[in-house]
Design a protein around this motif. Structure first.
Motif, PDB file in Angstrom:
ATOM      1  N   UNK A  93      54.605  61.622   0.560  1.00  0.00           N
ATOM      2  CA  UNK A  93      55.914  61.325  -0.013  1.00  0.00           C
ATOM      3  C   UNK A  93      56.511  60.032   0.525  1.00  0.00           C
ATOM      4  N   UNK A  94      56.188  59.668   1.771  1.00  0.00           N
ATOM      5  CA  UNK A  94      56.833  58.508   2.391  1.00  0.00           C
ATOM      6  C   UNK A  94      55.862  57.372   2.718  1.00  0.00           C
ATOM      7  N   UNK A  95      54.581  57.531   2.469  1.00  0.00           N
ATOM      8  CA  UNK A  95      53.618  56.509   2.841  1.00  0.00           C
ATOM      9  C   UNK A  95      53.893  55.173   2.151  1.00  0.00           C
ATOM     10  N   UNK A  96      53.585  54.076   2.862  1.00  0.00           N
ATOM     11  CA  UNK A  96      53.712  52.735   2.290  1.00  0.00           C
ATOM     12  C   UNK A  96      52.533  52.393   1.369  1.00  0.00           C
ATOM     13  N   UNK A  97      51.503  53.238   1.391  1.00  0.00           N
ATOM     14  CA  UNK A  97      50.311  52.901   0.616  1.00  0.00           C
ATOM     15  C   UNK A  97      50.620  52.671  -0.843  1.00  0.00           C
ATOM     16  N   UNK A 109      43.014  44.157 -11.646  1.00  0.00           N
ATOM     17  CA  UNK A 109      42.444  45.407 -12.133  1.00  0.00           C
ATOM     18  C   UNK A 109      41.913  46.160 -10.911  1.00  0.00           C
ATOM     19  N   UNK A 110      42.383  47.397 -10.711  1.00  0.00           N
ATOM     20  CA  UNK A 110      42.137  48.095  -9.449  1.00  0.00           C
ATOM     21  C   UNK A 110      41.570  49.489  -9.710  1.00  0.00           C
ATOM     22  N   UNK A 111      40.488  49.820  -8.975  1.00  0.00           N
ATOM     23  CA  UNK A 111      39.840  51.126  -9.088  1.00  0.00           C
ATOM     24  C   UNK A 111      39.855  51.813  -7.722  1.00  0.00           C
ATOM     25  N   UNK A 112      40.083  53.123  -7.736  1.00  0.00           N
ATOM     26  CA  UNK A 112      40.266  53.884  -6.497  1.00  0.00           C
ATOM     27  C   UNK A 112      39.415  55.142  -6.530  1.00  0.00           C
ATOM     28  N   UNK A 113      38.805  55.470  -5.379  1.00  0.00           N
ATOM     29  CA  UNK A 113      38.208  56.792  -5.173  1.00  0.00           C
ATOM     30  C   UNK A 113      38.838  57.414  -3.928  1.00  0.00           C
ATOM     31  N   UNK A 114      38.581  58.689  -3.735  1.00  0.00           N
ATOM     32  CA  UNK A 114      39.089  59.341  -2.523  1.00  0.00           C
ATOM     33  C   UNK A 114      38.039  59.296  -1.412  1.00  0.00           C
ATOM     34  N   UNK A 115      38.458  59.711  -0.223  1.00  0.00           N
ATOM     35  CA  UNK A 115      37.569  59.855   0.927  1.00  0.00           C
ATOM     36  C   UNK A 115      37.887  61.154   1.649  1.00  0.00           C
ATOM     37  N   UNK A 116      37.330  61.310   2.812  1.00  0.00           N
ATOM     38  CA  UNK A 116      37.543  62.561   3.537  1.00  0.00           C
ATOM     39  C   UNK A 116      38.987  62.730   3.996  1.00  0.00           C
ATOM     40  N   UNK A 131      48.312  58.963  -7.584  1.00  0.00           N
ATOM     41  CA  UNK A 131      47.301  57.966  -7.957  1.00  0.00           C
ATOM     42  C   UNK A 131      47.089  57.965  -9.470  1.00  0.00           C
ATOM     43  N   UNK A 132      46.991  59.139 -10.050  1.00  0.00           N
ATOM     44  CA  UNK A 132      46.740  59.226 -11.493  1.00  0.00           C
ATOM     45  C   UNK A 132      47.906  58.663 -12.305  1.00  0.00           C
ATOM     46  N   UNK A 133      49.112  58.731 -11.732  1.00  0.00           N
ATOM     47  CA  UNK A 133      50.293  58.208 -12.422  1.00  0.00           C
ATOM     48  C   UNK A 133      50.485  56.709 -12.207  1.00  0.00           C
ATOM     49  N   UNK A 134      49.675  56.117 -11.315  1.00  0.00           N
ATOM     50  CA  UNK A 134      49.801  54.690 -11.016  1.00  0.00           C
ATOM     51  C   UNK A 134      49.063  53.864 -12.059  1.00  0.00           C
ATOM     52  N   UNK A 135      49.120  52.539 -11.901  1.00  0.00           N
ATOM     53  CA  UNK A 135      48.395  51.644 -12.801  1.00  0.00           C
ATOM     54  C   UNK A 135      46.963  51.392 -12.345  1.00  0.00           C
ATOM     55  N   UNK A 136      46.559  52.013 -11.237  1.00  0.00           N
ATOM     56  CA  UNK A 136      45.157  51.950 -10.822  1.00  0.00           C
ATOM     57  C   UNK A 136      44.330  52.916 -11.660  1.00  0.00           C
ATOM     58  N   UNK A 137      43.034  52.682 -11.722  1.00  0.00           N
ATOM     59  CA  UNK A 137      42.116  53.616 -12.373  1.00  0.00           C
ATOM     60  C   UNK A 137      41.510  54.483 -11.278  1.00  0.00           C
ATOM     61  N   UNK A 138      41.785  55.776 -11.334  1.00  0.00           N
ATOM     62  CA  UNK A 138      41.260  56.713 -10.350  1.00  0.00           C
ATOM     63  C   UNK A 138      39.986  57.337 -10.900  1.00  0.00           C
ATOM     64  N   UNK A 139      38.880  57.150 -10.188  1.00  0.00           N
ATOM     65  CA  UNK A 139      37.585  57.697 -10.601  1.00  0.00           C
ATOM     66  C   UNK A 139      37.243  58.882  -9.720  1.00  0.00           C
ATOM     67  N   UNK A 140      36.992  59.995 -10.350  1.00  0.00           N
ATOM     68  CA  UNK A 140      36.764  61.252  -9.641  1.00  0.00           C
ATOM     69  C   UNK A 140      35.528  61.908 -10.252  1.00  0.00           C
TER      70      UNK A 140
END
Length: 272
Positions: A93-97, A109-116, A131-140
């Protein structure tokens, strides 16, 4: 006190102090690496990829301004974030990320995956939703088409520790174009090669450069690789597949790096 005892005492006091001071300093310095790989499926216009990994907010000590300035200078065609965007202890909720991500997506153009660390964060569901609501493309565990400068790639994003896609997604892979994979875990290199029939490149992080990079080593310790790890930084090639490992940008739970600066990679794919 004898001279020998004075020397030993000085070392016992001075060496730990040096390690701590140097570790603090290195966490705030940025190492920018350029890597070139080739393919006969790329046209005359090279493709430049910025590879960001292991930001692990709030542990990031490199200036966000410096990161953005380096990106501005290099002008990548696309940005890949290969997991551990936040620490497992961070408040989603408060992260600067997400402020940082908004700046990235406004420019690239930005693509994101998750990690541990995302998966083990108590607020993982909220992170995923944001992440899904952002303008990045989240690949899962997805494959998508990435076209840059008239060159197309299969772009695959694997979730934490996954090494293959569901059958319906595997059928979406175009065998006539190169495949790029975003996968957090470099130690699974061989599995990616087998699952995806020698992809052109895999972009990973997770290893934190092996923490202390003493001469003649790839670091002393890395997650899931243990002592004296092999796959911790830069380019590795096997069976015509290229593994590109970022040392990450933030320190891990272990707070001190030695000879192991935070790592931003620009990979250029050019015509063979």
């Amino acid at each position: 006190m004898t001279k020998t005892k004075k020397i030993i005492t000085g070392l016992l006091i001075g060496l730990p102090l040096f390690i701590v001071t140097e570790g603090i300093r290195e966490n705030r310095q940025l190492d920018v690496e350029s890597i070139i790989i080739t393919s006969n499926r790329v046209n005359d216009n090279p493709v430049k990829i910025a590879h960001i990994s292991d930001l692990q907010f709030p542990r990031l000590r490199v200036s966000q301004t410096q990161l953005l300035n380096e990106l501005e200078k290099e002008q990548p065609d696309v940005v890949f974030l290969t997991g551990d965007t936040i620490d497992r202890t961070e408040s989603v909720e408060t992260t600067e990320f997400f402020h940082f991500l908004t700046t990235l997506t406004s420019r690239y153009q930005t693509y994101v995956i998750n990690g541990n660390h995302e998966e083990t964060n108590p607020d993982y569901a909220l992170w995923r939703q944001t992440i899904k609501a952002s303008d990045a493309v989240y690949l899962e565990n997805d494959v998508t088409n990435l076209t840059i400068k008239q060159t197309s790639f299969n772009l695959i994003g694997l979730s934490n520790r996954q090494t293959a896609l569901p059958i319906n997604q595997m059928h979406s892979i175009d065998p006539t174009i190169d495949t790029l994979i975003l996968a957090h875990h470099p130690e699974l290199f061989d599995h990616y090669i087998v699952s995806f029939n020698q992809p052109l490149a895999i972009f990973s992080g997770h290893a934190h450069g092996g923490q202390w990079r003493l001469p003649g080593t790839n670091g002393l310790l890395a997650p899931d690789q243990g002592f004296l790890p092999k796959l911790t930084s830069g380019l590795y090639i096997k069976n015509n597949s290229h593994l590109i490992v970022s040392r990450g940008l933030a320190n891990s739970k272990f707070p001190l790096r030695l000879n192991n600066y935070p790592h931003l990679i620009f990979t250029t794919i050019k015509q063979a």
